[in-house]
Design an enzyme around this catalytic site. Structure first.
Site, mmCIF file in Angstrom:
data_model
loop_
_atom_site.group_PDB
_atom_site.id
_atom_site.type_symbol
_atom_site.label_atom_id
_atom_site.label_comp_id
_atom_site.label_asym_id
_atom_site.label_seq_id
_atom_site.Cartn_x
_atom_site.Cartn_y
_atom_site.Cartn_z
ATOM 1 N N GLY A 102 1.009 -10.186 4.419
ATOM 2 C CA GLY A 102 2.069 -9.413 5.068
ATOM 3 C C GLY A 102 1.627 -9.057 6.478
ATOM 4 N N ASP A 122 0.839 -1.206 0.000
ATOM 5 C CA ASP A 122 0.000 0.000 0.000
ATOM 6 C C ASP A 122 0.876 1.260 0.000
ATOM 7 O OD1 ASP A 122 -2.253 1.562 0.183
ATOM 8 O OD2 ASP A 122 -2.735 1.043 2.254
#
Ligand code: ADP
Length: 178
Positions: free
Chosen positions: A124, A39
């Site tokens: 993650g 992100d």
């Protein structure tokens, strides 16, 4: 290189912000205001326009997807989806992860974006074990292809060599390499 019906499926190791496809998928969080991992990398490389459009969208429930332009990225669009935070595997994680992939492809189809790259969503910071997540990711993508005959190309982009091997071995098992 793999093939399922008319779709080419690739597994590559690398940075998704460098991939030239019509849409890359972002593993975002519910706020859509940026974060760490993939992100953060997408917002850094894409520039402010992505954050500005995300602010206007105003967030995204887990399992759903939203779309912005790609800004300075080589892709045209970014599809932001939110995967589940992994708890114990019995809290609806599988369905939510499936929906994140499936709804991303639905949005790609609505915008007629026929090459799409995915990172490994939720594996993650969100802690989803990748050996489990790869099965859900591949099932959602193959189901979508079967139902919609779309997109023309899907790339799974894995950051680490280990993740790449897990994906590549699993696809080898499920699809014949050609
Ligand atoms: P989540 O919060 O959904 O778990 P993360 O970004 O923490 O999302 O991790 C998802 C996966 O994306 C991890 O396997 C991580 O290694 C990987 N990743 C991080 N940066 C990149 C990048 N630039 N390109 C592709 N994958 C990346």
């Amino acid at each position: 290189m793999y093939r399922y019906q008319d779709t080419e499926i690739n597994v590559v190791q690398g940075d998704i912000t460098k991939v030239k496809v019509e849409a890359i998928v972002n593993a975002a969080n519910n706020t859509l205001l940026g974060g760490g991992g993939v992100d953060g990398a997408i917002h850094r490389a894409g520039g402010r326009i992505i954050l500005e459009q995300c602010k206007k969208i105003g967030g995204c429930p887990t399992g759903e997807a939203r779309i912005t332009v790609g800004g300075n990225l080589p892709c045209k669009y970014v599809i932001h989806t939110v995967g589940p935070i992994y708890k114990d595997g019995k809290s609806g994680e599988e369905e939510l992860l499936y929906n994140a992939y499936y709804n991303s492809l639905k949005l790609a189809k609505e915008y007629n974006l026929d090459s799409v790259a995915f990172p490994s969503i939720s594996t993650g910071a969100y802690g989803y074990p990748i050996e489990k997540a790869v099965k859900v990711a591949v099932k959602a993508v193959l189901d979508f292809i079967e139902e919609e005959d779309f997109p023309r190309q899907v790339k799974f982009v894995l950051f680490s060599e280990r993740d790449f091997s897990i994906y590549d071995n699993y696809l080898k098992e499920v699809l014949k390499e050609n």
